[in-house]
Scaffold this motif. Structure first.
Motif, PDB file in Angstrom:
ATOM      1  N   LEU A 155       0.838  -1.215   0.000  1.00 59.03           N
ATOM      2  CA  LEU A 155       0.000   0.000   0.000  1.00 59.03           C
ATOM      3  C   LEU A 155       0.862   1.249   0.000  1.00 59.03           C
ATOM      4  O   LEU A 155       0.517   2.256  -0.657  1.00 59.03           O
ATOM      5  CB  LEU A 155      -0.949  -0.014   1.201  1.00 59.03           C
ATOM      6  CG  LEU A 155      -2.031  -1.098   1.173  1.00 59.03           C
ATOM      7  CD1 LEU A 155      -2.788  -1.130   2.492  1.00 59.03           C
ATOM      8  CD2 LEU A 155      -2.972  -0.920  -0.009  1.00 59.03           C
ATOM      9  N   ASP A 156       2.009   1.218   0.696  1.00 57.90           N
ATOM     10  CA  ASP A 156       2.949   2.352   0.675  1.00 57.90           C
ATOM     11  C   ASP A 156       3.421   2.618  -0.751  1.00 57.90           C
ATOM     12  O   ASP A 156       3.503   3.777  -1.177  1.00 57.90           O
ATOM     13  CB  ASP A 156       4.174   2.071   1.564  1.00 57.90           C
ATOM     14  CG  ASP A 156       3.863   2.026   3.045  1.00 57.90           C
ATOM     15  OD1 ASP A 156       2.766   2.457   3.463  1.00 57.90           O
ATOM     16  OD2 ASP A 156       4.750   1.537   3.793  1.00 57.90           O
ATOM     17  N   GLU A 157       3.761   1.547  -1.465  1.00 59.66           N
ATOM     18  CA  GLU A 157       4.226   1.713  -2.848  1.00 59.66           C
ATOM     19  C   GLU A 157       3.137   2.300  -3.744  1.00 59.66           C
ATOM     20  O   GLU A 157       3.409   3.141  -4.589  1.00 59.66           O
ATOM     21  CB  GLU A 157       4.731   0.371  -3.417  1.00 59.66           C
ATOM     22  CG  GLU A 157       6.032  -0.099  -2.791  1.00 59.66           C
ATOM     23  CD  GLU A 157       7.160   0.906  -2.955  1.00 59.66           C
ATOM     24  OE1 GLU A 157       7.335   1.461  -4.077  1.00 59.66           O
ATOM     25  OE2 GLU A 157       7.868   1.161  -1.964  1.00 59.66           O
ATOM     26  N   LEU A 158       1.909   1.845  -3.548  1.00 55.65           N
ATOM     27  CA  LEU A 158       0.798   2.422  -4.325  1.00 55.65           C
ATOM     28  C   LEU A 158       0.635   3.901  -4.035  1.00 55.65           C
ATOM     29  O   LEU A 158       0.396   4.709  -4.932  1.00 55.65           O
ATOM     30  CB  LEU A 158      -0.516   1.690  -4.019  1.00 55.65           C
ATOM     31  CG  LEU A 158      -0.656   0.261  -4.530  1.00 55.65           C
ATOM     32  CD1 LEU A 158      -2.008  -0.309  -4.117  1.00 55.65           C
ATOM     33  CD2 LEU A 158      -0.499   0.204  -6.036  1.00 55.65           C
ATOM     34  N   THR A 159       0.763   4.268  -2.788  1.00 51.30           N
ATOM     35  CA  THR A 159       0.643   5.674  -2.394  1.00 51.30           C
ATOM     36  C   THR A 159       1.754   6.505  -3.021  1.00 51.30           C
ATOM     37  O   THR A 159       1.496   7.587  -3.556  1.00 51.30           O
ATOM     38  CB  THR A 159       0.663   5.799  -0.855  1.00 51.30           C
ATOM     39  OG1 THR A 159      -0.419   5.038  -0.318  1.00 51.30           O
ATOM     40  CG2 THR A 159       0.525   7.245  -0.418  1.00 51.30           C
ATOM     41  N   LYS A 160       2.981   5.987  -2.995  1.00 48.02           N
ATOM     42  CA  LYS A 160       4.109   6.703  -3.602  1.00 48.02           C
ATOM     43  C   LYS A 160       3.932   6.865  -5.105  1.00 48.02           C
ATOM     44  O   LYS A 160       4.325   7.847  -5.689  1.00 48.02           O
ATOM     45  CB  LYS A 160       5.415   5.957  -3.330  1.00 48.02           C
ATOM     46  CG  LYS A 160       5.911   6.087  -1.916  1.00 48.02           C
ATOM     47  CD  LYS A 160       7.196   5.298  -1.735  1.00 48.02           C
ATOM     48  CE  LYS A 160       7.533   5.193  -0.258  1.00 48.02           C
ATOM     49  NZ  LYS A 160       8.639   4.259  -0.036  1.00 48.02           N
ATOM     50  N   ALA A 161       3.309   5.846  -5.728  1.00 43.88           N
ATOM     51  CA  ALA A 161       3.096   5.887  -7.183  1.00 43.88           C
ATOM     52  C   ALA A 161       1.921   6.795  -7.557  1.00 43.88           C
ATOM     53  O   ALA A 161       1.631   6.978  -8.731  1.00 43.88           O
ATOM     54  CB  ALA A 161       2.860   4.474  -7.710  1.00 43.88           C
ATOM     55  N   GLY A 162       1.228   7.323  -6.529  1.00 45.03           N
ATOM     56  CA  GLY A 162       0.145   8.252  -6.797  1.00 45.03           C
ATOM     57  C   GLY A 162      -1.179   7.610  -7.142  1.00 45.03           C
ATOM     58  O   GLY A 162      -2.051   8.245  -7.729  1.00 45.03           O
ATOM     59  N   ARG A 163      -1.356   6.347  -6.785  1.00 47.58           N
ATOM     60  CA  ARG A 163      -2.620   5.674  -7.084  1.00 47.58           C
ATOM     61  C   ARG A 163      -3.634   5.966  -6.030  1.00 47.58           C
ATOM     62  O   ARG A 163      -3.417   6.212  -4.935  1.00 47.58           O
ATOM     63  CB  ARG A 163      -2.411   4.171  -7.184  1.00 47.58           C
ATOM     64  CG  ARG A 163      -1.653   3.835  -8.438  1.00 47.58           C
ATOM     65  CD  ARG A 163      -1.595   2.383  -8.703  1.00 47.58           C
ATOM     66  NE  ARG A 163      -2.958   1.897  -8.985  1.00 47.58           N
ATOM     67  CZ  ARG A 163      -3.307   0.646  -8.845  1.00 47.58           C
ATOM     68  NH1 ARG A 163      -2.457  -0.226  -8.437  1.00 47.58           N
ATOM     69  NH2 ARG A 163      -4.528   0.269  -9.107  1.00 47.58           N
TER      70      ARG A 163
END
Length: 182
Positions: free
Chosen positions: A174-182
């Motif tokens: 979920l952190d990675e999704l947040t960083k990717a702007g999703r």
């Protein structure tokens, strides 16, 4: 600096009480904690089909000759180093959390987990200093981010430590999704 602790509990609940069976915790700095409550209500758990089929199978068992000598009444191996009294678990969990700088607790569908955790010390107002009064919910965070498909847990489902480890995996995803702007 805030550090997250991902945790899971396994418990017996009957609509009136929540009885701790086991707890697993994983801090972002790599520390882990796992304990099985030797004081759990074994007779009541034996009557609970779902717990017997899903949770009890993951509790520490004896090996080899030791397993053959274990009483058939035992749900787990009482001599295992991870099997502890509720009082010892409470002290060790407090130490684990207090050793974490600015701890945040995180769990998957964490409402009952937080109650099981808090009841280690009695009432909510009896929480030791440094133990947060709430648990952040990974499922709510997942919903907030549009309910993406998360990585599946490869094994150990309903083992408190394996579930806590997988909560860390979910959070990192979920952190990675947040960083990717999703």
């Amino acid at each position: 600096m805030t550090m997250r602790i991902f945790y899971d509990t396994e418990f017996l609940e009957d609509g009136k009480t929540i009885e701790l069976i086991s707890i697993g915790m994983v801090a972002e700095d790599g520390r882990e904690y796992y304990a099985v409550n030797r004081d759990m209500p074994v007779r009541r758990i034996r009557k609970h089909k779902w717990l017997m089929e899903n949770v009890v199978l993951g509790l520490p068992k004896g090996h080899g000759d030791l397993r053959n000598s274990m009483s058939k009444r035992w749900l787990f191996h009482y001599g295992d180093h991870r099997v502890k009294s509720r009082m010892v678990i409470a002290a060790q969990v407090a130490e684990f959390i207090q050793a974490t700088p600015d701890p945040q607790l995180w769990a998957w569908y964490g409402a009952y987990d937080h109650v099981a955790l808090a009841q280690l010390w009695g009432r909510m107002i009896d929480l030791p200093d440094g133990v947060p009064m709430w648990t952040n919910d990974l499922k709510q965070e997942c919903e907030r981010l549009g309910n993406p498909t998360l990585p599946e847990q490869p094994d150990g489902v309903h083992n408190a430590l394996a579930d806590a480890q997988h909560n860390l995996v979910r959070a990192q995803y979920l952190d990675e999704l947040t960083k990717a702007g999703r």
